[in-house]
Write an enzyme that holds these catalytic residues in place. Structure first.
Site, short mmCIF file in Angstrom:
data_model
loop_
_atom_site.label_atom_id
_atom_site.label_comp_id
_atom_site.label_asym_id
_atom_site.label_seq_id
_atom_site.Cartn_x
_atom_site.Cartn_y
_atom_site.Cartn_z
N HIS A 86 -97.83 -62.96 -58.94
CA HIS A 86 -98.35 -62.61 -60.27
C HIS A 86 -98.31 -61.09 -60.45
O HIS A 86 -98.54 -60.34 -59.50
CB HIS A 86 -99.79 -63.14 -60.41
N GLU A 157 -93.55 -64.20 -67.42
CA GLU A 157 -94.78 -63.61 -67.97
C GLU A 157 -94.56 -62.12 -68.22
O GLU A 157 -94.83 -61.29 -67.32
CB GLU A 157 -95.94 -63.75 -66.98
P1 13P Z 1 -103.40 -64.48 -70.63
O1 13P Z 1 -103.19 -65.91 -71.02
O2 13P Z 1 -104.85 -64.09 -70.58
O3 13P Z 1 -102.54 -63.55 -71.40
O4 13P Z 1 -102.91 -64.35 -69.09
C1 13P Z 1 -101.65 -64.78 -68.76
C2 13P Z 1 -101.54 -64.79 -67.29
O5 13P Z 1 -101.50 -63.77 -66.65
C3 13P Z 1 -101.51 -66.11 -66.63
O6 13P Z 1 -101.13 -66.00 -65.31
#
Ligand code: 13P
Length: 238
Positions: A86, A157
């Site tokens: 992450h 992401e």
């Molecule tokens: P948000 O949904 O709060 O933007 O976070 C996304 C995330 O980092 C999920 O791993």
């Protein structure tokens, strides 16, 4: 295969009482709940329909590795999925692509489904470096499992979309997902791509309606039971 929604609780909630309440409220089919490590065991004992995920693992099985948790230990707690690489770990703890690759390989070896997270910063995006960054994170992150046939999830992401309330555009997301599939393909891998970054009930459909997007990784909105259930319901339509 049906779409998958992953609730990444991150470092929330602070009390086990709140975690218990949230787990009860969120317990639906199609959801993977990834709570902080201390809550894994009792969330496992509460959920009946949702599945369990962890937010990280270490690549060694045992030994002198203070603070680390192994895949075998997670399996022992009924964990089926594990989030790896992450951006918050890459940025706050200096996780490198090589460390991420070792974690992905360890997860597969232990029979866990890895959720490899990749994403570029705002600055990298502004400098047109997103393609280069994502290609590298996928290529190295999956390098140790080339050719395997078990389930692998890659979450796109973009860092600039996480927690900002400003998600990516579907057009860019689809472009990046194509890049991820091509990069994985060169390693003889077929991966399931999901999207993460400011996903909420109000915008989930904009991403989940595409065949190429097999689910969502949700942070903030996963801390509200009703809202995450609504996102799972939207995913189930496609
Ligand atoms: P948000 O949904 O709060 O933007 O976070 C996304 C995330 O980092 C999920 O791993």
């Amino acid at each position: 295969m049906s779409k998958i929604i992953i609730a990444n609780w991150k470092l929330n909630p602070s009390s086990s009482a709140d975690a218990k309440k949230l787990a009860k409220e969120s317990d639906v089919k199609g959801l993977v709940i990834a709570p902080p490590f201390p809550f894994l065991e009792f969330v496992a004992s509460i959920i009946k329909k949702a599945k369990l995920g962890a937010q990280d693992l270490f690549w060694e099985e045992s030994g002198a590795y203070t603070g680390e948790v192994s895949g075998t230990q997670l399996k022992g707690l009924c964990v089926e999925y594990v989030i790896i690489g992450h951006s918050e770990r890459r940025m706050n703890l200096g996780e490198t692509d090589e460390m991420v690759a070792k974690k992905v390989a360890a997860a597969v070896k232990d029979g866990l489904i890895p959720i490899l997270c990749v994403g570029e910063t705002r600055e990298q995006n502004d400098k047109n470096k997103a393609v280069e960054v994502i290609e590298q994170e996928v290529r190295i992150g999956l390098s140790r499992i080339a050719g395997i046939t078990s389930e692998i999830i890659v979450a796109y992401e973009p860092i600039w979309a996480i927690g900002t309330g400003n998600p990516d555009t579907p057009e860019n997301m689809l472009k990046m997902v194509k890049l991820i599939q091509e990069t994985a393909g060169r390693l003889n891998l077929k991966v399931r791509c999901i999207y993460g970054g400011s996903v909420k009930a109000a915008n989930a459909e904009e991403f989940l309606k595409y065949n190429e997007i097999e689910g969502a990784l949700v942070g903030g909105a996963s801390l509200r039971g009703e809202e995450i259930k609504e996102i799972v319901k939207i995913a189930a339509k496609y």
